[in-house]
Design a protein around this motif. Structure first.
Motif, PDB file in Angstrom:
ATOM      1  N   MET A 184       0.836  -1.207   0.286  1.00 49.37           N
ATOM      2  CA  MET A 184      -0.046   0.098   0.164  1.00 49.37           C
ATOM      3  C   MET A 184       0.827   1.152  -0.052  1.00 49.37           C
ATOM      4  SD  MET A 184      -3.048  -1.036   2.566  1.00 49.37           S
ATOM      5  CE  MET A 184      -3.737   0.535   2.975  1.00 49.37           C
ATOM      6  N   VAL A 185       2.060   1.205   0.873  1.00 50.57           N
ATOM      7  CA  VAL A 185       2.642   2.559   0.767  1.00 50.57           C
ATOM      8  C   VAL A 185       3.622   2.666  -0.318  1.00 50.57           C
ATOM      9  CG1 VAL A 185       4.721   3.158   2.071  1.00 50.57           C
ATOM     10  CG2 VAL A 185       3.295   2.139   3.503  1.00 50.57           C
ATOM     11  N   THR A 186       3.998   1.524  -1.054  1.00 49.77           N
ATOM     12  CA  THR A 186       4.879   1.848  -2.422  1.00 49.77           C
ATOM     13  C   THR A 186       3.736   2.079  -3.417  1.00 49.77           C
ATOM     14  OG1 THR A 186       4.913  -0.654  -2.144  1.00 49.77           O
ATOM     15  CG2 THR A 186       6.833   0.540  -2.521  1.00 49.77           C
ATOM     16  N   MET A 187       2.648   1.562  -3.490  1.00 50.35           N
ATOM     17  CA  MET A 187       1.498   2.023  -4.586  1.00 50.35           C
ATOM     18  C   MET A 187       1.180   3.484  -4.125  1.00 50.35           C
ATOM     19  SD  MET A 187      -2.219   0.303  -5.444  1.00 50.35           S
ATOM     20  CE  MET A 187      -2.949   1.096  -6.906  1.00 50.35           C
ATOM     21  N   GLY A 188       1.136   3.915  -3.118  1.00 46.72           N
ATOM     22  CA  GLY A 188       0.628   5.189  -2.730  1.00 46.72           C
ATOM     23  C   GLY A 188       1.887   6.197  -3.134  1.00 46.72           C
ATOM     24  N   LEU A 229       3.340   2.744 -15.667  1.00 46.21           N
ATOM     25  CA  LEU A 229       3.852   1.346 -15.234  1.00 46.21           C
ATOM     26  C   LEU A 229       4.071   1.301 -13.687  1.00 46.21           C
ATOM     27  CD1 LEU A 229       5.850  -0.637 -16.106  1.00 46.21           C
ATOM     28  CD2 LEU A 229       7.542   0.877 -15.939  1.00 46.21           C
ATOM     29  N   GLU A 230       4.402   2.465 -13.107  1.00 48.34           N
ATOM     30  CA  GLU A 230       4.637   2.233 -11.470  1.00 48.34           C
ATOM     31  C   GLU A 230       3.227   2.025 -10.672  1.00 48.34           C
ATOM     32  OE1 GLU A 230       6.482   5.515  -9.632  1.00 48.34           O
ATOM     33  OE2 GLU A 230       8.204   5.409 -10.817  1.00 48.34           O
ATOM     34  N   LEU A 231       2.346   2.583 -11.493  1.00 44.75           N
ATOM     35  CA  LEU A 231       0.828   2.336 -10.773  1.00 44.75           C
ATOM     36  C   LEU A 231       0.430   1.086 -11.019  1.00 44.75           C
ATOM     37  CD1 LEU A 231      -0.908   4.222  -9.310  1.00 44.75           C
ATOM     38  CD2 LEU A 231      -2.133   4.631 -11.361  1.00 44.75           C
ATOM     39  N   THR A 232       0.723   0.233 -12.202  1.00 46.00           N
ATOM     40  CA  THR A 232       0.407  -1.115 -12.679  1.00 46.00           C
ATOM     41  C   THR A 232       1.110  -2.054 -11.682  1.00 46.00           C
ATOM     42  OG1 THR A 232       0.179  -0.260 -14.731  1.00 46.00           O
ATOM     43  CG2 THR A 232       0.275  -2.599 -14.687  1.00 46.00           C
ATOM     44  N   ILE A 233       2.406  -1.621 -11.507  1.00 50.64           N
ATOM     45  CA  ILE A 233       2.999  -2.518 -10.427  1.00 50.64           C
ATOM     46  C   ILE A 233       2.724  -2.450  -9.266  1.00 50.64           C
ATOM     47  CG2 ILE A 233       5.264  -3.298  -9.543  1.00 50.64           C
ATOM     48  CD1 ILE A 233       6.630  -1.970 -12.482  1.00 50.64           C
ATOM     49  N   VAL A 283      -0.654  -4.484  -8.992  1.00 51.55           N
ATOM     50  CA  VAL A 283      -0.489  -5.937  -8.754  1.00 51.55           C
ATOM     51  C   VAL A 283       0.008  -6.121  -7.414  1.00 51.55           C
ATOM     52  CG1 VAL A 283       0.891  -7.732  -9.667  1.00 51.55           C
ATOM     53  CG2 VAL A 283      -0.064  -6.142 -11.435  1.00 51.55           C
ATOM     54  N   GLY A 284       0.879  -5.374  -6.914  1.00 49.89           N
ATOM     55  CA  GLY A 284       1.619  -5.691  -5.352  1.00 49.89           C
ATOM     56  C   GLY A 284       0.406  -5.856  -4.550  1.00 49.89           C
ATOM     57  N   VAL A 285      -0.482  -4.649  -4.549  1.00 50.91           N
ATOM     58  CA  VAL A 285      -1.595  -4.626  -3.426  1.00 50.91           C
ATOM     59  C   VAL A 285      -2.510  -5.527  -3.519  1.00 50.91           C
ATOM     60  CG1 VAL A 285      -3.387  -3.296  -2.552  1.00 50.91           C
ATOM     61  CG2 VAL A 285      -1.246  -2.059  -3.147  1.00 50.91           C
ATOM     62  N   PHE A 286      -2.962  -6.020  -4.913  1.00 51.49           N
ATOM     63  CA  PHE A 286      -3.986  -7.023  -5.327  1.00 51.49           C
ATOM     64  C   PHE A 286      -3.321  -8.385  -4.663  1.00 51.49           C
ATOM     65  CE2 PHE A 286      -5.333 -10.584  -7.890  1.00 51.49           C
ATOM     66  CZ  PHE A 286      -6.667 -10.303  -7.868  1.00 51.49           C
ATOM     67  N   ILE A 313      -7.773   3.856  -6.533  1.00 50.24           N
ATOM     68  CA  ILE A 313      -7.424   2.426  -7.270  1.00 50.24           C
ATOM     69  C   ILE A 313      -6.850   1.482  -6.276  1.00 50.24           C
ATOM     70  CG2 ILE A 313      -5.752   1.797  -9.180  1.00 50.24           C
ATOM     71  CD1 ILE A 313      -5.724   4.564 -10.047  1.00 50.24           C
ATOM     72  N   MET A 314      -6.032   2.127  -5.177  1.00 52.39           N
ATOM     73  CA  MET A 314      -5.663   1.230  -4.168  1.00 52.39           C
ATOM     74  C   MET A 314      -6.902   0.389  -3.470  1.00 52.39           C
ATOM     75  SD  MET A 314      -3.577   2.047  -0.947  1.00 52.39           S
ATOM     76  CE  MET A 314      -2.454   3.136  -1.459  1.00 52.39           C
TER      77      MET A 314
END
Lengths: 97, 310
Positions: free
Chosen positions: A49-53, A59-63, A66-69, B58-59
Protein backbone atom coordinates in the motif's frame (compact mmCIF):
# COMPACT_ATOMS: atom_id res chain seq x y z
CA UNK A 1 14.88 4.81 7.86
CA UNK A 2 16.10 2.13 10.26
CA UNK A 3 19.89 2.18 10.76
CA UNK A 4 21.90 -0.85 9.69
CA UNK A 5 22.86 -2.18 13.10
CA UNK A 6 19.38 -1.67 14.57
CA UNK A 7 18.00 -3.59 11.60
CA UNK A 8 20.42 -6.40 12.39
CA UNK A 9 19.15 -6.49 16.00
CA UNK A 10 15.54 -6.62 14.78
CA UNK A 11 16.29 -9.39 12.27
CA UNK A 12 18.22 -11.50 14.79
CA UNK A 13 15.67 -11.21 17.59
CA UNK A 14 12.78 -11.85 15.18
CA UNK A 15 14.54 -14.93 13.80
CA UNK A 16 15.09 -16.24 17.33
CA UNK A 17 11.46 -15.54 18.23
CA UNK A 18 10.18 -17.39 15.18
CA UNK A 19 12.32 -20.39 16.03
CA UNK A 20 11.21 -20.46 19.68
CA UNK A 21 7.52 -20.09 18.88
CA UNK A 22 7.51 -23.16 16.63
CA UNK A 23 10.02 -25.36 18.44
CA UNK A 24 7.56 -27.61 20.34
CA UNK A 25 4.69 -28.08 17.94
CA UNK A 26 2.79 -31.39 17.50
CA UNK A 27 2.77 -32.97 14.02
CA UNK A 28 -1.01 -32.47 13.53
CA UNK A 29 -0.51 -28.70 13.72
CA UNK A 30 2.17 -28.55 11.00
CA UNK A 31 -0.18 -27.70 8.12
CA UNK A 32 -2.41 -25.23 10.07
CA UNK A 33 0.71 -23.52 11.38
CA UNK A 34 2.16 -23.29 7.87
CA UNK A 35 -1.11 -21.68 6.83
CA UNK A 36 -1.06 -19.39 9.88
CA UNK A 37 2.46 -18.16 9.17
CA UNK A 38 1.40 -17.75 5.53
CA UNK A 39 -1.27 -15.36 6.82
CA UNK A 40 1.22 -13.46 9.00
CA UNK A 41 3.47 -12.56 6.06
CA UNK A 42 0.34 -11.04 4.51
CA UNK A 43 1.58 -7.93 6.37
CA UNK A 44 3.30 -7.31 3.02
CA UNK A 45 -0.04 -5.60 2.24
CA UNK A 46 1.07 -2.64 4.37
CA UNK A 47 4.27 -2.25 2.37
CA UNK A 48 2.49 -2.73 -0.94
CA UNK A 49 0.00 0.00 0.00
CA UNK A 50 2.78 2.43 0.91
CA UNK A 51 4.74 1.78 -2.30
CA UNK A 52 1.60 2.04 -4.42
CA UNK A 53 0.69 5.28 -2.65
CA UNK A 54 3.95 6.79 -3.90
CA UNK A 55 3.66 5.44 -7.45
CA UNK A 56 3.79 7.93 -10.32
CA UNK A 57 2.95 7.15 -13.94
CA UNK A 58 1.14 4.22 -15.56
CA UNK A 59 3.93 1.62 -15.23
CA UNK A 60 4.57 2.25 -11.53
CA UNK A 61 0.84 2.34 -10.84
CA UNK A 62 0.34 -1.00 -12.61
CA UNK A 63 3.14 -2.68 -10.64
CA UNK A 64 1.77 -1.13 -7.44
CA UNK A 65 -1.75 -2.34 -8.25
CA UNK A 66 -0.52 -5.89 -8.84
CA UNK A 67 1.40 -5.76 -5.56
CA UNK A 68 -1.57 -4.56 -3.48
CA UNK A 69 -3.92 -7.03 -5.22
CA UNK A 70 -1.60 -9.98 -4.54
CA UNK A 71 -0.91 -8.88 -0.95
CA UNK A 72 -4.63 -8.52 -0.18
CA UNK A 73 -5.16 -12.02 -1.57
CA UNK A 74 -2.36 -13.36 0.64
CA UNK A 75 -3.78 -11.78 3.79
CA UNK A 76 -7.47 -12.58 3.26
CA UNK A 77 -6.95 -16.02 1.72
CA UNK A 78 -4.45 -16.95 4.42
CA UNK A 79 -6.91 -15.97 7.13
CA UNK A 80 -9.92 -17.77 5.65
CA UNK A 81 -8.01 -20.99 5.00
CA UNK A 82 -6.32 -21.04 8.42
CA UNK A 83 -9.60 -20.31 10.19
CA UNK A 84 -11.38 -23.12 8.37
CA UNK A 85 -8.58 -25.54 9.12
CA UNK A 86 -8.44 -24.71 12.83
CA UNK A 87 -12.23 -24.88 13.04
CA UNK A 88 -12.17 -28.42 11.70
CA UNK A 89 -9.34 -29.20 14.07
CA UNK A 90 -11.36 -28.06 17.06
CA UNK A 91 -14.49 -30.03 16.17
CA UNK A 92 -12.60 -33.24 15.49
CA UNK A 93 -10.90 -32.79 18.84
CA UNK A 94 -14.27 -32.65 20.58
CA UNK A 95 -15.44 -35.86 18.94
CA UNK A 96 -12.34 -37.65 20.11
CA UNK A 97 -12.58 -36.62 23.74
CA UNK B 1 5.46 8.76 10.16
CA UNK B 2 3.12 9.70 12.93
CA UNK B 3 3.22 8.09 16.36
CA UNK B 4 -0.19 6.49 15.95
CA UNK B 5 0.93 4.54 12.88
CA UNK B 6 4.16 3.48 14.61
CA UNK B 7 2.21 2.24 17.64
CA UNK B 8 -0.25 0.37 15.40
CA UNK B 9 2.60 -1.40 13.59
CA UNK B 10 4.20 -2.28 16.91
CA UNK B 11 0.91 -3.71 18.20
CA UNK B 12 0.47 -5.68 14.97
CA UNK B 13 3.94 -7.22 15.29
CA UNK B 14 3.24 -8.22 18.91
CA UNK B 15 -0.17 -9.69 18.01
CA UNK B 16 1.39 -11.74 15.17
CA UNK B 17 3.94 -13.33 17.49
CA UNK B 18 1.29 -13.89 20.18
CA UNK B 19 -1.07 -15.38 17.60
CA UNK B 20 1.57 -17.75 16.22
CA UNK B 21 2.41 -18.86 19.77
CA UNK B 22 -1.27 -19.60 20.39
CA UNK B 23 -1.54 -21.48 17.11
CA UNK B 24 1.30 -23.80 18.06
CA UNK B 25 -0.62 -25.42 20.94
CA UNK B 26 -3.73 -27.49 20.12
CA UNK B 27 -5.91 -26.13 22.97
CA UNK B 28 -6.29 -22.56 21.81
CA UNK B 29 -5.10 -22.68 18.22
CA UNK B 30 -8.32 -21.11 16.96
CA UNK B 31 -7.82 -17.97 19.06
CA UNK B 32 -4.34 -17.57 17.61
CA UNK B 33 -5.51 -16.80 14.10
CA UNK B 34 -8.11 -14.35 15.46
CA UNK B 35 -5.41 -12.44 17.38
CA UNK B 36 -3.18 -12.33 14.34
CA UNK B 37 -6.18 -11.20 12.27
CA UNK B 38 -6.81 -8.31 14.66
CA UNK B 39 -3.15 -7.31 14.28
CA UNK B 40 -3.44 -7.35 10.49
CA UNK B 41 -6.61 -5.24 10.62
CA UNK B 42 -4.98 -2.63 12.89
CA UNK B 43 -1.88 -2.39 10.68
CA UNK B 44 -3.90 -2.12 7.45
CA UNK B 45 -6.29 0.54 8.81
CA UNK B 46 -3.36 2.57 10.19
CA UNK B 47 -1.65 2.51 6.77
CA UNK B 48 -4.56 4.47 5.27
CA UNK B 49 -3.40 7.39 7.42
CA UNK B 50 0.21 7.09 6.23
CA UNK B 51 1.37 10.59 5.26
CA UNK B 52 1.88 11.48 1.60
CA UNK B 53 0.04 8.59 -0.01
CA UNK B 54 -1.85 8.96 -3.29
CA UNK B 55 -3.92 6.72 -5.60
CA UNK B 56 -6.36 5.81 -2.80
CA UNK B 57 -9.26 4.98 -5.12
CA UNK B 58 -7.30 2.53 -7.29
CA UNK B 59 -5.71 1.11 -4.13
CA UNK B 60 -9.17 0.37 -2.74
CA UNK B 61 -10.10 -1.39 -6.01
CA UNK B 62 -6.97 -3.56 -5.67
CA UNK B 63 -7.61 -4.38 -2.00
CA UNK B 64 -11.31 -5.11 -2.44
CA UNK B 65 -10.91 -7.22 -5.60
CA UNK B 66 -7.97 -9.19 -4.15
CA UNK B 67 -9.83 -9.75 -0.89
CA UNK B 68 -13.09 -10.83 -2.50
CA UNK B 69 -11.41 -13.31 -4.85
CA UNK B 70 -9.30 -14.77 -2.02
CA UNK B 71 -12.24 -14.90 0.39
CA UNK B 72 -14.48 -16.58 -2.16
CA UNK B 73 -11.92 -19.17 -3.25
CA UNK B 74 -10.83 -19.81 0.35
CA UNK B 75 -14.42 -20.37 1.49
CA UNK B 76 -15.57 -22.74 -1.19
CA UNK B 77 -12.48 -24.92 -1.57
CA UNK B 78 -12.74 -28.50 -0.28
CA UNK B 79 -10.83 -29.36 2.92
CA UNK B 80 -8.66 -31.83 1.03
CA UNK B 81 -7.54 -29.10 -1.37
CA UNK B 82 -6.19 -26.85 1.39
CA UNK B 83 -2.45 -27.36 0.72
CA UNK B 84 -2.65 -25.95 -2.81
CA UNK B 85 -4.65 -22.98 -1.58
CA UNK B 86 -1.90 -22.24 0.95
CA UNK B 87 0.56 -22.48 -1.94
CA UNK B 88 -1.54 -20.07 -4.03
CA UNK B 89 -1.92 -17.44 -1.30
CA UNK B 90 1.72 -17.81 -0.34
CA UNK B 91 2.70 -17.26 -3.98
CA UNK B 92 0.59 -14.10 -3.97
CA UNK B 93 2.53 -12.84 -0.94
CA UNK B 94 5.84 -13.59 -2.64
CA UNK B 95 4.62 -11.79 -5.76
CA UNK B 96 3.64 -8.78 -3.65
CA UNK B 97 7.12 -8.63 -2.09
CA UNK B 98 8.62 -8.89 -5.58
CA UNK B 99 6.30 -6.12 -6.82
CA UNK B 100 7.53 -3.81 -4.04
CA UNK B 101 11.13 -4.48 -5.11
CA UNK B 102 10.19 -4.03 -8.79
CA UNK B 103 8.68 -0.63 -8.03
CA UNK B 104 11.81 0.46 -6.14
CA UNK B 105 14.03 -0.66 -9.03
CA UNK B 106 11.75 1.05 -11.58
CA UNK B 107 12.07 4.25 -9.57
CA UNK B 108 15.84 3.94 -9.59
CA UNK B 109 15.89 3.84 -13.40
CA UNK B 110 14.56 7.40 -13.24
CA UNK B 111 18.02 8.34 -12.03
CA UNK B 112 19.32 7.01 -15.35
CA UNK B 113 20.25 10.44 -16.62
CA UNK B 114 23.31 11.72 -14.86
CA UNK B 115 22.58 14.85 -12.88
CA UNK B 116 24.77 17.40 -14.64
CA UNK B 117 23.99 20.35 -12.44
CA UNK B 118 23.53 20.89 -8.75
CA UNK B 119 19.84 21.63 -9.29
CA UNK B 120 19.31 18.27 -10.96
CA UNK B 121 21.11 16.52 -8.12
CA UNK B 122 18.95 18.24 -5.49
CA UNK B 123 15.90 17.42 -7.63
CA UNK B 124 16.91 13.76 -7.70
CA UNK B 125 17.42 13.69 -3.94
CA UNK B 126 14.08 15.40 -3.26
CA UNK B 127 12.36 13.03 -5.70
CA UNK B 128 13.76 10.12 -3.71
CA UNK B 129 12.53 11.73 -0.48
CA UNK B 130 9.11 12.23 -2.05
CA UNK B 131 8.98 8.56 -2.95
CA UNK B 132 9.11 7.67 0.72
CA UNK B 133 12.73 6.60 0.75
CA UNK B 134 15.16 9.29 1.82
CA UNK B 135 17.81 8.57 -0.78
CA UNK B 136 18.15 4.88 -1.61
CA UNK B 137 21.54 3.68 -0.38
CA UNK B 138 23.60 0.94 -1.99
CA UNK B 139 22.85 -1.36 0.97
CA UNK B 140 19.12 -0.86 0.52
CA UNK B 141 19.44 -1.59 -3.22
CA UNK B 142 21.37 -4.81 -2.51
CA UNK B 143 18.71 -5.98 -0.04
CA UNK B 144 15.89 -4.97 -2.40
CA UNK B 145 17.50 -7.09 -5.13
CA UNK B 146 17.98 -9.99 -2.69
CA UNK B 147 14.34 -9.79 -1.59
CA UNK B 148 13.25 -9.54 -5.22
CA UNK B 149 14.99 -12.83 -6.09
CA UNK B 150 13.50 -14.72 -3.10
CA UNK B 151 10.05 -13.23 -3.54
CA UNK B 152 9.92 -13.94 -7.27
CA UNK B 153 11.15 -17.52 -6.86
CA UNK B 154 8.55 -18.09 -4.10
CA UNK B 155 5.90 -16.60 -6.41
CA UNK B 156 6.49 -18.74 -9.50
CA UNK B 157 7.47 -21.81 -7.46
CA UNK B 158 4.29 -21.64 -5.38
CA UNK B 159 2.16 -21.22 -8.49
CA UNK B 160 3.71 -24.37 -9.99
CA UNK B 161 3.06 -26.18 -6.69
CA UNK B 162 -0.56 -25.00 -6.84
CA UNK B 163 -0.99 -26.10 -10.48
CA UNK B 164 0.48 -29.51 -9.71
CA UNK B 165 -1.62 -30.21 -6.62
CA UNK B 166 -4.72 -28.89 -8.37
CA UNK B 167 -4.05 -31.42 -11.13
CA UNK B 168 -3.81 -28.76 -13.86
CA UNK B 169 -0.15 -29.53 -14.40
CA UNK B 170 0.16 -33.30 -14.52
CA UNK B 171 3.14 -35.54 -14.03
CA UNK B 172 6.70 -34.79 -13.08
CA UNK B 173 8.78 -33.11 -15.74
CA UNK B 174 12.39 -34.17 -15.72
CA UNK B 175 15.11 -34.38 -18.30
CA UNK B 176 18.79 -35.18 -18.33
CA UNK B 177 20.88 -32.21 -17.32
CA UNK B 178 18.01 -30.41 -15.61
CA UNK B 179 20.21 -29.94 -12.57
CA UNK B 180 22.86 -28.22 -14.70
CA UNK B 181 20.25 -26.00 -16.37
CA UNK B 182 18.87 -25.07 -12.94
CA UNK B 183 22.32 -24.21 -11.65
CA UNK B 184 22.98 -22.06 -14.73
CA UNK B 185 19.67 -20.20 -14.37
CA UNK B 186 20.28 -19.70 -10.66
CA UNK B 187 23.76 -18.31 -11.25
CA UNK B 188 22.47 -15.95 -13.99
CA UNK B 189 19.80 -14.65 -11.60
CA UNK B 190 22.42 -13.86 -8.96
CA UNK B 191 24.77 -12.43 -11.61
CA UNK B 192 22.17 -9.98 -12.98
CA UNK B 193 21.26 -9.01 -9.41
CA UNK B 194 24.91 -8.25 -8.64
CA UNK B 195 25.21 -6.42 -11.99
CA UNK B 196 22.27 -4.15 -11.05
CA UNK B 197 23.96 -3.34 -7.74
CA UNK B 198 27.25 -2.42 -9.42
CA UNK B 199 25.69 -0.17 -12.10
CA UNK B 200 25.14 2.75 -9.76
CA UNK B 201 27.05 5.88 -8.85
CA UNK B 202 27.30 6.30 -5.10
CA UNK B 203 27.80 9.57 -3.24
CA UNK B 204 28.94 10.07 0.33
CA UNK B 205 27.05 7.93 2.85
CA UNK B 206 26.25 5.31 0.21
CA UNK B 207 23.37 7.31 -1.29
CA UNK B 208 22.76 6.43 -4.94
CA UNK B 209 22.88 9.48 -7.19
CA UNK B 210 22.81 7.75 -10.56
CA UNK B 211 21.67 4.37 -11.88
CA UNK B 212 23.15 3.13 -15.15
CA UNK B 213 20.69 0.30 -15.75
CA UNK B 214 17.39 0.68 -17.59
CA UNK B 215 13.99 -0.99 -17.41
CA UNK B 216 15.03 -3.78 -19.78
CA UNK B 217 17.60 -5.03 -17.29
CA UNK B 218 15.04 -4.93 -14.48
CA UNK B 219 12.58 -6.90 -16.65
CA UNK B 220 15.20 -9.49 -17.61
CA UNK B 221 16.19 -9.84 -13.95
CA UNK B 222 12.64 -10.63 -12.86
CA UNK B 223 11.98 -12.89 -15.85
CA UNK B 224 14.99 -15.09 -15.09
CA UNK B 225 14.09 -15.28 -11.40
CA UNK B 226 10.56 -16.36 -12.45
CA UNK B 227 12.00 -19.08 -14.68
CA UNK B 228 14.20 -20.35 -11.86
CA UNK B 229 11.20 -20.70 -9.53
CA UNK B 230 9.39 -22.77 -12.17
CA UNK B 231 12.40 -24.98 -13.00
CA UNK B 232 13.10 -25.57 -9.33
CA UNK B 233 9.58 -26.85 -8.59
CA UNK B 234 8.75 -28.71 -11.81
CA UNK B 235 10.78 -31.88 -11.03
CA UNK B 236 9.33 -32.33 -7.52
CA UNK B 237 6.58 -34.93 -7.07
CA UNK B 238 3.16 -34.28 -5.51
CA UNK B 239 3.83 -36.19 -2.29
CA UNK B 240 6.76 -33.92 -1.45
CA UNK B 241 4.81 -30.74 -2.19
CA UNK B 242 3.78 -29.82 1.38
CA UNK B 243 7.45 -29.62 2.37
CA UNK B 244 8.23 -27.50 -0.69
CA UNK B 245 5.25 -25.21 -0.01
CA UNK B 246 6.50 -24.76 3.55
CA UNK B 247 9.92 -23.85 2.17
CA UNK B 248 8.40 -21.26 -0.19
CA UNK B 249 6.38 -19.97 2.77
CA UNK B 250 9.62 -19.39 4.68
CA UNK B 251 11.17 -17.75 1.60
CA UNK B 252 8.21 -15.38 1.19
CA UNK B 253 8.52 -14.48 4.87
CA UNK B 254 12.19 -13.65 4.40
CA UNK B 255 11.44 -11.61 1.27
CA UNK B 256 8.76 -9.66 3.15
CA UNK B 257 11.18 -9.02 6.01
CA UNK B 258 13.89 -7.79 3.65
CA UNK B 259 11.50 -5.53 1.71
CA UNK B 260 10.35 -4.26 5.12
CA UNK B 261 13.89 -3.01 5.67
CA UNK B 262 13.88 -1.38 2.22
CA UNK B 263 10.68 0.49 3.16
CA UNK B 264 11.84 1.19 6.72
CA UNK B 265 8.82 -0.69 8.08
CA UNK B 266 9.58 -2.51 11.35
CA UNK B 267 6.30 -4.45 11.42
CA UNK B 268 7.11 -6.03 8.05
CA UNK B 269 10.67 -6.77 9.18
CA UNK B 270 9.57 -8.50 12.38
CA UNK B 271 6.59 -10.41 10.95
CA UNK B 272 8.56 -11.39 7.82
CA UNK B 273 11.62 -12.70 9.61
CA UNK B 274 9.56 -14.45 12.31
CA UNK B 275 7.77 -16.32 9.50
CA UNK B 276 11.09 -16.86 7.73
CA UNK B 277 12.69 -18.63 10.68
CA UNK B 278 9.51 -20.35 11.90
CA UNK B 279 8.88 -21.53 8.34
CA UNK B 280 12.41 -22.86 8.00
CA UNK B 281 12.06 -24.85 11.23
CA UNK B 282 8.59 -26.03 10.16
CA UNK B 283 10.02 -27.19 6.82
CA UNK B 284 12.63 -29.22 8.68
CA UNK B 285 10.01 -30.70 11.05
CA UNK B 286 7.73 -31.64 8.14
CA UNK B 287 10.57 -33.25 6.24
CA UNK B 288 11.54 -35.14 9.39
CA UNK B 289 7.94 -36.33 9.89
CA UNK B 290 8.10 -37.71 6.33
CA UNK B 291 11.46 -39.28 7.15
CA UNK B 292 13.19 -37.43 4.32
CA UNK B 293 15.95 -34.85 4.57
CA UNK B 294 15.13 -31.56 2.80
CA UNK B 295 18.05 -31.83 0.40
CA UNK B 296 16.61 -35.17 -0.69
CA UNK B 297 13.22 -33.60 -1.41
CA UNK B 298 14.69 -30.72 -3.36
CA UNK B 299 17.50 -32.29 -5.31
CA UNK B 300 17.10 -36.07 -5.47
CA UNK B 301 14.69 -35.86 -8.40
CA UNK B 302 16.84 -33.56 -10.46
CA UNK B 303 18.12 -35.13 -13.65
CA UNK B 304 18.34 -38.73 -12.58
CA UNK B 305 14.89 -40.31 -12.87
CA UNK B 306 13.72 -40.04 -9.21
CA UNK B 307 14.56 -43.16 -7.26
CA UNK B 308 12.89 -41.42 -4.33
CA UNK B 309 9.47 -41.77 -5.94
CA UNK B 310 9.32 -45.48 -5.17
Amino acid sequence: MIEGLVALYIFSLAAFTGYEVISKVPVILHTPLMSGSNFVHGIVLVGAMVTMGHAQGALELTIGFVGVFLAAGNAVGGYVVTDRMLEMFKSSKKENS
Amino acid sequence: MSLLIEVSYFLAALLFIFGLKRMSSPKNARQGIVWAGVGMLIATLATFFYPGLHNYSIMMVAIVSGSIIAWWTGRRVAMTDMPQMIALYNGMGGGAAAAIAALELTRLTKLNNAPTSLEELTQAVSDAALNGVEGITIGVLALAVFGAIIGTVAFSGSLVAFLKLQGIMKGVIRFKGLQAVNAAVFISTIAIGVYLCTQVEVAAGGVITQADFNLTWVAVFFAIALVFGVLMTVPIGGADMPVVISLFNALTGLAVGVEGYVLGNAAMMIAGVVVGSAGTLLTQLMAKAMNRPIANVLFSNFGSGGASQS
